[in-house]
Design an enzyme around this catalytic site. Structure first.
Site, PDB file in Angstrom:
ATOM      1  N   GLU A  81      11.774  -4.855  -8.978  1.00 12.23           N
ATOM      2  CA  GLU A  81      12.093  -4.771 -10.405  1.00 12.23           C
ATOM      3  C   GLU A  81      13.040  -3.609 -10.708  1.00 12.23           C
ATOM      4  O   GLU A  81      12.712  -2.450 -10.442  1.00 12.23           O
ATOM      5  CB  GLU A  81      10.802  -4.623 -11.224  1.00 12.23           C
ATOM      6  CG  GLU A  81      11.085  -4.684 -12.713  1.00 12.23           C
ATOM      7  CD  GLU A  81       9.824  -4.755 -13.568  1.00 12.23           C
ATOM      8  OE1 GLU A  81       8.764  -5.148 -13.058  1.00 12.23           O
ATOM      9  OE2 GLU A  81       9.930  -4.406 -14.755  1.00 12.23           O
ATOM     10  N   LYS A 260       0.275  -3.587 -16.698  1.00 11.42           N
ATOM     11  CA  LYS A 260       1.349  -4.089 -15.817  1.00 11.42           C
ATOM     12  C   LYS A 260       2.344  -2.958 -15.550  1.00 11.42           C
ATOM     13  O   LYS A 260       2.809  -2.759 -14.428  1.00 11.42           O
ATOM     14  CB  LYS A 260       2.045  -5.298 -16.473  1.00 11.42           C
ATOM     15  CG  LYS A 260       2.989  -6.046 -15.551  1.00 11.42           C
ATOM     16  CD  LYS A 260       4.388  -5.454 -15.510  1.00 11.42           C
ATOM     17  CE  LYS A 260       5.291  -6.261 -14.600  1.00 11.42           C
ATOM     18  NZ  LYS A 260       6.615  -5.642 -14.424  1.00 11.42           N
ATOM     19  N   ASP A 276      -3.375  -3.321   0.855  1.00  9.06           N
ATOM     20  CA  ASP A 276      -3.593  -4.659   0.310  1.00  9.06           C
ATOM     21  C   ASP A 276      -3.521  -4.584  -1.222  1.00  9.06           C
ATOM     22  O   ASP A 276      -4.474  -4.171  -1.881  1.00  9.06           O
ATOM     23  CB  ASP A 276      -4.983  -5.128   0.777  1.00  9.06           C
ATOM     24  CG  ASP A 276      -5.337  -6.520   0.304  1.00  9.06           C
ATOM     25  OD1 ASP A 276      -4.763  -6.995  -0.681  1.00  9.06           O
ATOM     26  OD2 ASP A 276      -6.228  -7.132   0.930  1.00  9.06           O
ATOM     27  N   HIS A 373      16.680  -0.509 -19.078  1.00  4.74           N
ATOM     28  CA  HIS A 373      16.706  -1.565 -18.075  1.00  4.74           C
ATOM     29  C   HIS A 373      18.106  -2.099 -17.857  1.00  4.74           C
ATOM     30  O   HIS A 373      18.416  -2.631 -16.810  1.00  4.74           O
ATOM     31  CB  HIS A 373      15.852  -2.754 -18.571  1.00  4.74           C
ATOM     32  CG  HIS A 373      14.445  -2.704 -18.098  1.00  4.74           C
ATOM     33  ND1 HIS A 373      13.816  -3.761 -17.533  1.00  4.74           N
ATOM     34  CD2 HIS A 373      13.541  -1.702 -18.108  1.00  4.74           C
ATOM     35  CE1 HIS A 373      12.582  -3.432 -17.234  1.00  4.74           C
ATOM     36  NE2 HIS A 373      12.398  -2.187 -17.579  1.00  4.74           N
TER      37      HIS A 373
HETATM   38  P1  NDP Z   1      -9.649  -2.969  10.008  1.00  6.24           P
HETATM   39  O1  NDP Z   1     -10.417  -4.189  10.283  1.00  6.24           O
HETATM   40  O2  NDP Z   1      -8.318  -2.857  10.637  1.00  6.24           O
HETATM   41  O3  NDP Z   1     -10.594  -1.742  10.380  1.00  6.24           O
HETATM   42  C1  NDP Z   1     -10.191  -0.423  10.372  1.00  6.24           C
HETATM   43  C2  NDP Z   1      -9.621  -0.044  11.730  1.00  6.24           C
HETATM   44  O4  NDP Z   1      -9.144   1.272  11.709  1.00  6.24           O
HETATM   45  C3  NDP Z   1     -10.695  -0.133  12.790  1.00  6.24           C
HETATM   46  O5  NDP Z   1     -10.137  -0.756  13.936  1.00  6.24           O
HETATM   47  C4  NDP Z   1     -10.999   1.334  13.108  1.00  6.24           C
HETATM   48  O6  NDP Z   1     -11.314   1.522  14.438  1.00  6.24           O
HETATM   49  C5  NDP Z   1      -9.658   1.965  12.830  1.00  6.24           C
HETATM   50  N1  NDP Z   1      -9.723   3.388  12.503  1.00  6.24           N
HETATM   51  C6  NDP Z   1      -9.036   4.358  13.152  1.00  6.24           C
HETATM   52  N2  NDP Z   1      -9.265   5.555  12.606  1.00  6.24           N
HETATM   53  C7  NDP Z   1     -10.127   5.362  11.592  1.00  6.24           C
HETATM   54  C8  NDP Z   1     -10.704   6.216  10.629  1.00  6.24           C
HETATM   55  N3  NDP Z   1     -10.468   7.532  10.619  1.00  6.24           N
HETATM   56  N4  NDP Z   1     -11.519   5.703   9.680  1.00  6.24           N
HETATM   57  C9  NDP Z   1     -11.757   4.370   9.654  1.00  6.24           C
HETATM   58  N5  NDP Z   1     -11.249   3.492  10.557  1.00  6.24           N
HETATM   59  C10 NDP Z   1     -10.426   3.983  11.521  1.00  6.24           C
HETATM   60  O7  NDP Z   1      -9.405  -2.737   8.487  1.00  6.24           O
HETATM   61  P2  NDP Z   1     -10.393  -2.818   7.290  1.00  6.24           P
HETATM   62  O8  NDP Z   1     -11.817  -3.039   7.684  1.00  6.24           O
HETATM   63  O9  NDP Z   1     -10.116  -1.616   6.482  1.00  6.24           O
HETATM   64  O10 NDP Z   1      -9.914  -4.119   6.545  1.00  6.24           O
HETATM   65  C11 NDP Z   1      -8.701  -4.141   5.877  1.00  6.24           C
HETATM   66  C12 NDP Z   1      -8.031  -5.476   6.057  1.00  6.24           C
HETATM   67  O11 NDP Z   1      -8.905  -6.540   5.677  1.00  6.24           O
HETATM   68  C13 NDP Z   1      -6.812  -5.621   5.201  1.00  6.24           C
HETATM   69  O12 NDP Z   1      -5.792  -6.205   5.985  1.00  6.24           O
HETATM   70  C14 NDP Z   1      -7.258  -6.584   4.119  1.00  6.24           C
HETATM   71  O13 NDP Z   1      -6.155  -7.298   3.605  1.00  6.24           O
HETATM   72  C15 NDP Z   1      -8.212  -7.471   4.840  1.00  6.24           C
HETATM   73  N6  NDP Z   1      -9.225  -8.198   4.079  1.00  6.24           N
HETATM   74  C16 NDP Z   1      -9.486  -7.951   2.753  1.00  6.24           C
HETATM   75  C17 NDP Z   1     -10.477  -8.601   2.083  1.00  6.24           C
HETATM   76  C18 NDP Z   1     -10.759  -8.249   0.657  1.00  6.24           C
HETATM   77  O14 NDP Z   1     -10.117  -7.375   0.130  1.00  6.24           O
HETATM   78  N7  NDP Z   1     -11.695  -8.901  -0.015  1.00  6.24           N
HETATM   79  C19 NDP Z   1     -11.294  -9.622   2.756  1.00  6.24           C
HETATM   80  C20 NDP Z   1     -10.969  -9.773   4.149  1.00  6.24           C
HETATM   81  C21 NDP Z   1      -9.960  -9.093   4.777  1.00  6.24           C
HETATM   82  P3  NDP Z   1     -12.795   1.283  14.995  1.00  6.24           P
HETATM   83  O15 NDP Z   1     -13.124  -0.158  14.780  1.00  6.24           O
HETATM   84  O16 NDP Z   1     -12.699   1.680  16.410  1.00  6.24           O
HETATM   85  O17 NDP Z   1     -13.704   2.175  14.206  1.00  6.24           O
END
Ligand code: NDP
Length: 419
Positions: A81, A260, A276, A373
């Site tokens: 935008e 917005k 996200d 704008h």
């Molecule tokens: P991930 O599944 O990628 O989990 C976080 C990752 O970061 C893990 O692999 C973790 O490692 C790693 N990590 C490294 N350092 C850290 C730290 N300091 N603290 C925390 N984690 C760390 O991401 P999320 O669980 O956050 O999920 C986000 C994703 O899910 C987005 O892509 C989103 O779009 C999607 N999503 C969203 C939904 C919703 O909003 N309703 C529903 C379903 C999916 P380790 O595992 O080794 O701890």
């Protein structure tokens, strides 16, 4: 003191990148990403979605300087935008002169829910599950031990009866992640024990995007005298901004547009940092309706000689997880920001939202947003009409002189320019 970013918008693209590189100590690989305008590699993009065709570009820009909690930040913004980045820069300059933004974030946890139905005795089940909180937290933590090792984990479990449902809410410290997959894994593990405890059936177990345990507040205080050169104009402007704030509290038609405008800034940073944005939008709009009516997320009030702006919204912003580590531009974004942690980034994003809101309200109650704008809008129109880069300036100048600068007029003027 003159900012090193003063006149940033007048510099060439290369100069802007060089300045950021020097002032924000960017890594060499991020400098290369910015200079070469590196995109998401095909090998990565192809693994992120199904039916991959390629990548889709949007302008990647920067708000050169905003002051949050006494620190200066350069904030990456991705938006299509026109005028969003210019408005944010303008707002940040005025509010920066008045001390910038102060923020507050109490805790940063995510909430997930397991919804149970056809529970024979909901009150009895509620009481029993609540008593078993410690056992259930342990089951959740065993399902995702790495987050516990990182210092996070399941912290609290609450149970509520809503109509025909018995809903179990799990509150989890997800450290630097947004936590969707962390929560969903824990909730899956709780389903079976909860069915056994409640003698009911599980409908679903899923993260909630209504992240009320990740609320961020950003506040700024602008001396009214800083709003305009002339005292009467400044007072009048502050008064009108306060009225505009009130309008967004009482009229959902205005509140939606008010919010917005806030998301013009927030989304741009959320996208640039690989977060996200659907999750952030959903949570914030739910929060805007928390008392049953949809209201503006920010307020502006006059207190003594100051205009006070404040915004509170859920911002479960992550610095790891999801697609954050995959996109080279996201790495450059974090480098620009100074490798901030999740809470710090949420504070910056809330402040950008408030800043964007200030610039929009200021324009709305004075000249209207159209004049601001217009320049960028006309540039877009010129490109839309098929102007080559070297023709854009002349076509914009010609469009400025027309009463109704639309696509038809742009095409005709371009024809005239070329003849
Ligand atoms: P991930 O599944 O990628 O989990 C976080 C990752 O970061 C893990 O692999 C973790 O490692 C790693 N990590 C490294 N350092 C850290 C730290 N300091 N603290 C925390 N984690 C760390 O991401 P999320 O669980 O956050 O999920 C986000 C994703 O899910 C987005 O892509 C989103 O779009 C999607 N999503 C969203 C939904 C919703 O909003 N309703 C529903 C379903 C999916 P380790 O595992 O080794 O701890």
């Amino acid at each position: 003191m003159m900012s090193m970013f003063s006149g940033f918008y007048k510099r060439s693209r290369q100069d802007r990148i060089t300045l950021l590189y020097k002032e924000r100590n960017l890594a060499e690989e991020n400098l290369a990403t910015l200079v070469e305008d590196t995109n998401l590699p095909e090998t990565v993009a192809g693994k992120m979605v199904e039916n991959h065709l390629g990548t889709f570009s949007l302008p990647f820009a920067v708000l050169p300087e905003i002051r949050v909690n006494g620190q200066s930040y350069s904030v990456p913004m991705v938006t299509e935008e026109p005028s969003v980045v210019a408005a944010a820069s303008f707002g940040a300059k005025i509010i920066g002169r008045s001390g910038g933004f102060e923020t507050y974030m109490n805790k940063r946890q995510m909430i997930g829910q397991v919804a149970l139905f056809e529970v024979e005795n909901v009150e009895k089940a509620q009481e029993f599950i609540q008593k078993e909180e410690a056992t259930l937290l342990q089951i959740a933590n065993q399902a995702y031990p790495s987050i516990v090792k990182r210092g996070g984990g399941a912290r609290q479990l609450t149970v509520e009866v809503k109509e025909a449902f018995l809903i179990v809410y799990l509150h989890v410290d997800v450290q630097e992640a947004m936590g969707a997959n962390i929560l969903n894994t824990m909730l899956e593990a709780l389903k079976q024990p909860l069915e056994a405890m409640s003698q009911g059936k599980t409908l679903m177990g899923i993260l909630s995007n209504y992240a009320t345990d990740s609320l961020v507040t950003s506040r700024c205080q602008v001396p009214i005298a800083n709003l305009a050169l002339n005292k009467a104009d400044a007072t009048h402007l502050a008064d009108k901004i306060a009225w505009a704030s009130l309008l967004a509290q009482v009229d959902p038609y205005r509140a939606a547009t008010h919010n917005k405008g806030i998301f013009n800034g927030i989304d741009a940073v959320v996208v640039a940092t690989g977060n996200d944005w659907r999750a952030i939008e959903a949570g914030a709009h739910a929060y805007a309706s928390r008392d049953g009516a949809y209201r503006g997320l920010s307020t502006w009030k006059i207190e003594g000689d100051n205009l006070i702006g404040e915004i509170t919204l859920p911002l479960p912003i992550a610095t790891v997880g999801g697609s954050i580590g995959l996109n080279p531009k996201v790495a450059a974004s974090f480098d620009m920001l100074g490798d901030v942690k999740a809470k710090e980034l949420a504070a910056i994003i809330a402040s950008v939202g408030l800043c964007q809101n200030f610039a929009a309200l200021r324009a709305l109650v004075t000249t209207g947003i159209q004049s601001g704008h217009m320049k960028l809008q006309l540039q877009s129109l010129a490109l839309h009409a098929g102007a080559r880069v070297e023709e854009v300036a002349d076509l914009v100048a010609a469009l400025r002189k027309t009463a109704h600068p639309n696509l038809q007029a742009a095409k005709e003027l371009l024809k005239d320019l070329r003849s």
